[in-house]
Enzyme design. Structure first.
Site, PDB file in Angstrom:
ATOM      1  N   LYS A  74       0.856  -1.182   0.000  1.00 63.73           N
ATOM      2  CA  LYS A  74       0.000   0.000   0.000  1.00 63.73           C
ATOM      3  C   LYS A  74       0.895   1.235   0.000  1.00 63.73           C
ATOM      4  CE  LYS A  74      -1.426   2.812   2.902  1.00 63.73           C
ATOM      5  NZ  LYS A  74      -1.342   4.043   2.058  1.00 63.73           N
ATOM      6  N   GLU A 130      10.591   2.346   9.912  1.00 65.83           N
ATOM      7  CA  GLU A 130      11.623   3.316   9.522  1.00 65.83           C
ATOM      8  C   GLU A 130      10.945   4.677   9.563  1.00 65.83           C
ATOM      9  OE1 GLU A 130      13.794   5.902   8.409  1.00 65.83           O
ATOM     10  OE2 GLU A 130      13.009   5.419   6.416  1.00 65.83           O
ATOM     11  N   CYS A 133      14.050  11.869   5.641  1.00 65.54           N
ATOM     12  CA  CYS A 133      14.130  11.560   7.067  1.00 65.54           C
ATOM     13  C   CYS A 133      15.560  11.584   7.578  1.00 65.54           C
ATOM     14  CB  CYS A 133      13.484  10.203   7.346  1.00 65.54           C
ATOM     15  SG  CYS A 133      14.158   8.846   6.368  1.00 65.54           S
ATOM     16  N   GLU A 142      10.824  17.466  13.359  1.00 70.38           N
ATOM     17  CA  GLU A 142      11.213  17.151  11.985  1.00 70.38           C
ATOM     18  C   GLU A 142      10.402  18.039  11.050  1.00 70.38           C
ATOM     19  OE1 GLU A 142      12.044  13.196   9.334  1.00 70.38           O
ATOM     20  OE2 GLU A 142      10.116  13.297  10.368  1.00 70.38           O
TER      21      GLU A 142
END
Length: 478
Positions: A174, A249, A282, A382
């Site tokens: 997905k 992750e 990231c 972030e």
């Protein structure tokens, strides 16, 4: 208008029965260019059922046959790499040169790396000379659900699909509904390569419905997810009742430690690495920690490097920075830049609003803040955009303390001419990866973090083992 209304289930393209859809927006023009159907529970269940039926035969298949399939996928993908680059550029806004050289190419690199890892992979291993009749069997875990992000669509898809195939797992992929085109193209490639029906299944959908159903489904043995830390926490909770393996992750807030003895290009290199893919990475080195004796010089170099970065449309040729993917992402970045200004950081490049010459599109100015305190919002959160925070430090001890003062732990960076110092810092920095003096990690090196960056390891032998269980056996007949 482009319309993605079919899912790839059990070796066939199946029309969506769901009425839900997502409108695809061109990040350069802010105009819609297509729609993608969003799967409901029934379609996810059908895909999982197909994978469950296919698992026994695929798991029992000779690894050489699985390797042969991945080689065919690689070769077909290579022949369609320009097409892959163009759909990635269209779906998530990467400039076409970046899409060719890095985004689409990442899929091929990961396939090659996993095929190399398979050359040295033992599915049956001796325990040791003390137990000559014991063996360790590495076996596929079962049906896996793969949930991937929009920022590096083919890189992340290949890091999951390819090792799962080679391990002997069957799967349901997905991808992000924001970047569905590349995965649709990959499904065409896998079908052309001759994957048995049910081994690979694709459902487009959102996290709240399709993703949540994959996570909770009792016939899914493992979820591999790449995305935000917030979503990762939700997945861990959702998978708990079925005792799935969960490989995550997640986000990062990497520190780039620059010492006075670093090479001349260290600062500019750090700026460029922070801003690649419009900062939507990231593992970006978003906190630049600089030794005080060279701090102001570094700030000037960072200002110059950021000001030299051109911004342009996704479709334009050339080495420029494109837009971020969506209005929501643009607005979040603008709010955080404004927060940095309000909290007292010194703005030395960029800022809020569109770059000069733009009146539309989700373009963010390459932005640099100096005199950042590690307690400021821009140093804690972030941002996932082209925003760099520069923080001074006095010595190694303070640099490590600042770098480790974060909930994340994905990638840290060290720039120094002192090899002994680099080795010390590599041990002390709390992260899954450390890159030093601009040298990238080698092919097959595991990608992953610690803490709120998740604990998955993707790539090489470690990436293959993520999709396997360990079975210990005594009395093995040689």
């Amino acid at each position: 208008m482009l319309e993605l209304s079919n899912f790839y289930i059990d070796g066939r393209w199946t029309p969506s029965a769901s009425t839900a859809s997502h409108t695809l927006i061109d990040a350069t023009t802010e105009q819609p260019f297509g729609t993608v159907a969003l799967a409901g529970k029934a379609e996810v269940d059908a895909a999982v059922a197909a994978a469950k039926r296919a698992f026994p035969a695929w798991a029992a298949n000779d690894p050489a046959d699985r390797i042969a399939l991945v080689r065919r996928i690689h070769d077909i993908y290579a022949g369609r790499s320009e097409e892959m680059a163009r759909v990635i550029s269209q779906e998530m806004g990467a400039p076409i040169e970046l899409a060719r050289a890095r985004q689409a190419a990442a899929g091929l690199r990961h396939m090659t790396s996993f095929l190399t890892a398979m050359e040295h992979f033992d599915f049956v291993r001796p325990l040791g000379p003390h137990a000559p009749d014991d063996r360790i069997l590495m076996q596929p875990i079962g049906v896996v659900g793969l949930i991937t992000p929009w920022n590096w669509p083919m890189s992340q898809v290949a890091l999951k699909v390819i090792p799962a195939l080679l391990a002997g797992c069957t799967m349901v992929l997905k991808p992000s509904e924001l970047a569905p085109l590349s995965s649709n193209l990959l499904a065409e490639i896998i079908h052309e390569a001759g994957a048995p029906a049910g081994v690979f299944n694709l459902v487009q959908g959102d996290g709240a419905t399709a993703g949540a159903r994959l996570v909770e489904h009792p016939d899914v043995a493992m979820i591999s997810f790449t995305g935000s830390t917030r979503a990762g926490a939700s997945i861990m909770r959702g998978a708990a009742d079925s005792f799935k393996r969960v490989a995550l992750e997640l986000g990062g807030k990497g520190a780039n430690l620059i010492f006075a003895d670093a090479d001349e290009d260290a600062v500019a290199r750090g700026v460029r690495q922070c801003f690649i893919n419009s900062g939507q990475n990231c593992n970006a080195p978003t906190r630049m920690l600089v030794e005080r004796s060279v701090y102001e010089t570094a700030v000037d170099k960072a200002r110059a490097a950021a000001s030299a970065i051109a911004v342009g449309p996704s479709s334009a040729e050339g080495a420029h920075m494109g837009p971020v993917i969506s209005k929501g992402q643009f607005d979040k970045i603008q709010d955080l830049i404004d927060t940095g200004i309000r909290e007292g950081a010194r703005l030395v490049a960029g800022g809020t609003g569109l770059p000069a010459g733009f009146n539309r599109g989700y373009f963010v100015q390459p932005t640099v803040f100096a005199d950042v305190d590690n307690d400021m919002t821009i140093a804690r959160e972030e941002i996932f955009g082209p925003v760099l925070s520069i923080i001074p430090f006095a010595d190694e001890e303070e640099a490590v303390a600042i770098a480790n003062d974060t909930r994340y732990g994905l990638t840290n960076y060290v720039q120094s001419g002192d090899g002994a110092r680099r080795n010390r810092l590599a041990r002390l920095l709390r992260s899954g990866m450390v890159e030093m003096n601009g040298q990238p990690r080698g092919a097959g090196s595991p990608f992953g973090g610690v803490g709120h960056s998740g604990g998955a390891r993707e790539g090489g032998i470690w990436g293959l083992e993520e999709y396997m269980t360990v079975k210990s056996v005594s009395g093995w007949s040689s």
